[in-house]
Enzyme design. Structure first.
Site, PDB file in Angstrom:
ATOM      1  N   ASP A 125       0.830  -1.094  -0.013  1.00  0.00           N
ATOM      2  CA  ASP A 125      -0.128   0.204  -0.012  1.00  0.00           C
ATOM      3  C   ASP A 125       0.980   1.322  -0.015  1.00  0.00           C
ATOM      4  OD1 ASP A 125      -2.306   1.666   0.534  1.00  0.00           O
ATOM      5  OD2 ASP A 125      -1.664   1.740   2.601  1.00  0.00           O
ATOM      6  N   ASP A 127      -0.041   5.152   1.084  1.00  0.00           N
ATOM      7  CA  ASP A 127      -0.319   5.988   2.250  1.00  0.00           C
ATOM      8  C   ASP A 127      -0.341   5.394   3.564  1.00  0.00           C
ATOM      9  OD1 ASP A 127      -1.211   8.933   0.955  1.00  0.00           O
ATOM     10  OD2 ASP A 127      -1.816   7.243  -0.167  1.00  0.00           O
ATOM     11  N   ASP A 316      -1.980  -0.360   5.578  1.00  0.00           N
ATOM     12  CA  ASP A 316      -2.630   0.019   6.846  1.00  0.00           C
ATOM     13  C   ASP A 316      -4.017   0.211   7.123  1.00  0.00           C
ATOM     14  OD1 ASP A 316      -2.432   2.295   5.223  1.00  0.00           O
ATOM     15  OD2 ASP A 316      -2.511   3.703   6.912  1.00  0.00           O
TER      16      ASP A 316
HETATM   17 MG   LIG Z   1      -2.895   3.075   3.268  1.00  0.00          MG
END
Ligand SMILES: [Mg+2]
Length: 379
Positions: A125, A127, A316
């Site tokens: 991922d 961000d 996340d």
């Molecule tokens: Mg993310």
């Protein structure tokens, strides 16, 4: 020829020390590792202070509490998916969670052991995983050292960035032509643009929601109009996903924001709203998500039914859970959740922050650089 046993043995001790370096820099572990372990195992550029600095700068902003609104359910969901503070390291809840989802740094040798003779594929991922979460999403830059780590890991394994951002935007942040990019939560997939990395069907292109593009642009304009009175709201056009960021909106304004977004969507039943970390996301209702994206990429790489593949996914956010779930259901590979806060997750392991993700990538590179080259090229 190098004695593979000797190399592996050396590598294992190298890994142990590498992890100690990482541990020494991490707030989660105690007691700290003795300072004499802080040797130059990796080039300094791979364990940079600047990543730590950037990560600290991007840690969650604090918002005011209170302000019950009529849109209670959505506000609760927004709150649950947008923790504004990290939990005490010593809280029982956190200790229990860490036992259930051990740090990938702690179990790094186990991960590498499972990877032996497997074809590793790395999914990342963006961000909150490669870059810190910052107030202005246009400034979510990855540290140069993180870019080096991603570039180097891609020399050994097929590596894909899987992001909610539009593909062009995430490419502009990462700027590595040898990677796969799955933007808009996997609804816009493209293989490496660098010719030397294109082999067979690696030059993939997949846009399962292409016909939604005019609708997405139309709704983007409407959302800009509807939310412009809410201080801090930021609407981002991610091509097949519209992101309404509320990380700079005071919590008492969240209900109003969710109401306004929903008022736009009532005329668009083919779109749905989901939530991520301080963001509401509007996507086509097609059955496609980050989980489908990694299945598509594994298939494109020839691993659809392979027993030898070991996918590793680091993310996340709630949207990464679709990918974690796919790995669990396949019984292959590892999901690694980046989070300081205990969350319900299908990931097996955890990391605290992007800095630790860089440690995992750097330790992986070091491992690959020191073992028998035939192992590396199995991938
Ligand atoms: Mg993310």
């Amino acid at each position: 020829m190098t004695n593979p046993n000797a190399v592996v043995s050396d590598t294992q001790s190298a890994i142990t020390m590498a992890i100690n370096v990482a541990v020494n820099n991490s707030a989660i572990f105690s007691p700290p590792v003795p300072s004499h372990y802080n040797i130059t195992l990796f080039p300094r550029t791979k364990f940079p202070k600047s990543i730590e600095t950037a990560a600290c700068a991007g840690s969650g902003s604090t918002v005011a509490h209170g302000g019950a609104g009529k849109n209670i359910a959505w506000v609760d969901v927004m709150r649950a998916s947008s923790p504004t503070r990290s939990m005490s390291e010593n809280s029982e809840e956190k200790k229990t969670w860490i036992m259930k989802h051990p740090s990938a740094l702690r179990v790094f040798e186990e991960i590498m052991s499972a990877a032996k003779m497997k074809k590793v594929v790395i999914f990342l991922d963006y961000d909150g995983t490669l870059s810190p979460i910052v107030e202005n999403p246009d400034q979510a830059y990855m540290a140069p050292e993180m870019r080096i780590a991603v570039k180097n890991v891609a020399k050994y394994f097929p590596t894909a960035i899987v992001s909610g951002r539009c593909r062009a935007k995430v490419y502009n942040f990462v700027r590595l032509s040898e990677l796969y990019y799955a933007g808009s939560h996997g609804m816009d997939i493209k293989g490496p643009s660098s010719r030397k990395h294109q082999k067979g069907n690696q030059n993939v292109l997949c846009q399962p929601a292409k016909e939604f593009l005019p609708m997405m642009n139309e709704v983007y304009e409407l959302l800009l109009e509807k939310t412009k009175g809410i201080i801090g709201a930021n609407v981002e056009n991610n091509k097949f996903c519209l992101s309404v960021h509320f990380r700079c909106v005071a919590e008492e304004g969240w209900s109003n924001l969710a109401d306004r977004v929903k008022s736009v969507l009532k005329d668009y039943p083919k779109l749905r709203m989901t939530q991520g970390r301080k963001v509401l996301e509007i996507r086509p209702t097609i059955k496609w998500d980050k989980g489908k994206a990694i299945e598509f990429l594994l298939e494109s790489l020839g691993f659809a039914n392979s027993k030898d593949v070991l996918p590793i996914y680091i993310g996340d956010d709630r949207t990464d859970e679709d990918a974690f779930k796919v790995l669990r259901e396949r019984g292959q590979g590892f999901g690694i959740l980046v989070s300081k806060t205990p969350k319900e997750t299908d990931a097996i392991y955890s990391l605290q922050e992007p800095l630790e993700a860089s440690y995992v990538l750097s330790a992986t590179i070091s491992y690959m650089e020191t073992i028998d080259s035939s192992y590396a090229i199995a991938n």
